[in-house]
Enzyme design. Structure first.
Site, PDB file in Angstrom:
ATOM      1  N   ASP A  51       0.619  -1.293  -0.238  1.00 47.76           N
ATOM      2  CA  ASP A  51      -0.217  -0.130   0.118  1.00 47.76           C
ATOM      3  C   ASP A  51       0.753   0.877  -0.246  1.00 47.76           C
ATOM      4  OD1 ASP A  51       0.857  -0.001   2.589  1.00 47.76           O
ATOM      5  OD2 ASP A  51      -1.131  -0.576   3.392  1.00 47.76           O
ATOM      6  N   SER A  52       2.319   1.324   0.480  1.00 50.68           N
ATOM      7  CA  SER A  52       3.134   2.051  -0.361  1.00 50.68           C
ATOM      8  C   SER A  52       2.964   2.536  -1.487  1.00 50.68           C
ATOM      9  CB  SER A  52       4.619   1.750  -0.237  1.00 50.68           C
ATOM     10  OG  SER A  52       4.974   0.116  -1.227  1.00 50.68           O
ATOM     11  N   ASP A  90      -1.317  -6.196  -0.184  1.00 52.00           N
ATOM     12  CA  ASP A  90      -1.094  -5.455   0.975  1.00 52.00           C
ATOM     13  C   ASP A  90      -2.804  -5.190   1.173  1.00 52.00           C
ATOM     14  OD1 ASP A  90       0.504  -5.154   3.183  1.00 52.00           O
ATOM     15  OD2 ASP A  90       0.919  -3.415   1.931  1.00 52.00           O
ATOM     16  N   GLU A 122      -1.840  -5.467   8.236  1.00 55.51           N
ATOM     17  CA  GLU A 122      -0.982  -4.838   9.807  1.00 55.51           C
ATOM     18  C   GLU A 122      -1.245  -5.249  10.973  1.00 55.51           C
ATOM     19  OE1 GLU A 122       0.080  -0.663   8.779  1.00 55.51           O
ATOM     20  OE2 GLU A 122       0.724  -1.117   6.626  1.00 55.51           O
ATOM     21  N   GLU A 189       9.220  -4.244  10.375  1.00 54.69           N
ATOM     22  CA  GLU A 189       9.288  -2.761  10.474  1.00 54.69           C
ATOM     23  C   GLU A 189       9.865  -1.993  11.419  1.00 54.69           C
ATOM     24  OE1 GLU A 189       7.163  -1.116   7.122  1.00 54.69           O
ATOM     25  OE2 GLU A 189       7.468   0.773   7.381  1.00 54.69           O
TER      26      GLU A 189
END
Ligand code: KIV
Length: 271
Positions: A51-52, A90, A122, A189
């Site tokens: 989703d970056s 994602d 996440e 991360e």
């Protein structure tokens, strides 16, 4: 390395075997057909449709605005390009936090409409029900702990996470839980290298680090960052392999000069 004609697909089992053998796993982000082809032919094991994309493709400040439809669009483009790599997508913000039913519906849409192979989510205990339900539908899930950018407004900064005992303990607990639920790998991360080592050694599934040091079972970077397309993003953990922003800008400036000088096209470049 380039991929031979006899392409053997990377599966979640291949990643598991790599961890067992101590072979490091490589993952990079991909959002479009052309770049995904290059990544796949270079031999990266996993392509993450992250989703970056919200940041590097759409120019948003955070990953929050990207939609499920937009993620499916990016993922479908990557799927059309890739012959070997495992493609993980994602689940975007808002597509799984509401309830496990919503989460399952979102994951099914990604798998059905893009043809990708797995989803990434996440969080830890907070999303356990959703992870369980998606896994029970036969969809492989990659976890993501530590700095989880979809929670940026809760964290307030993009600083290193889990430096304090309490947060480190929660991360270790969440990692074990995700493994027990059946996740096939976990992204760690921006956490201290020592914590990455401890978590990686305590799990049988692979960890994939970004800003988590050398002890993760694999590494991931945002492709646009490691190629130097995102010029201003320079965290300590990032190794830039090219300075593409400058190189592309130089090429475009040269093209403008050539056209203005009536040098392009020349007699060999016309019909
Ligand atoms: O969206 C993304 O690119 C990611 C990586 C940073 C792991 O989640």
């Amino acid at each position: 390395m380039s991929v031979s004609k006899e392409v053997k697909r990377v599966t979640v089992h291949v990643l598991q075997a790599m961890k067992s053998k101590g072979e490091k796993i490589t993952m990079l982000t991909g959002y479009d057909y052309s770049m995904a082809r290059i990544l796949d032919e270079a031999g990266v094991e996993v392509i993450l449709v992250g989703d970056s994309a919200s940041n590097v493709m759409a120019g948003h400040e955070t990953t929050l605005p990207i939609t499920l439809d937009q993620m499916i669009y990016h993922a479908s483009s990557v799927v059309r390009a890739v012959k070997r790599a495992l493609i993980v997508v994602d689940l975007p913000f808002g597509s799984y936090q509401g309830s496990s039913r919503v989460a399952l519906e979102s994951a099914i849409r990604i798998m059905k409409e893009s043809g990708a192979h797995a989803v990434k989510m996440e969080g830890g205990e907070e999303i356990a029900e959703s992870v369980k339900r998606i896994l029970s539908a036969g969809i492989p899930v990659m976890g993501h702990l530590g700095l989880t950018p979809q929670s940026i407004y809760k964290f307030g900064t993009y600083q290193v996470r889990a430096k304090e005992e309490e947060e480190a303990e929660k991360l270790k607990h969440d990692a074990k839980l995700l493994e027990e639920l059946g996740c096939f790998a976990i992204v760690l991360e921006k956490i201290p290298a020592g914590l990455t080592k401890e978590v990686s050694e305590s799990l049988t599934i692979p960890t994939i680090g970004i800003g988590g040091g050398q002890h993760a079972d694999g590494q991931v970077l945002v492709t646009h960052d490691m190629l130097g397309i995102t010029k201003d993003f320079q965290p300590r953990f990032l190794r830039r392999y090219l300075e593409l922003f400058d190189q592309i800008q130089g090429a475009v400036e040269q093209y403008i000069k050539d056209v203005k000088a009536k040098d392009f096209p020349n007699e060999h470049e016309q019909y």
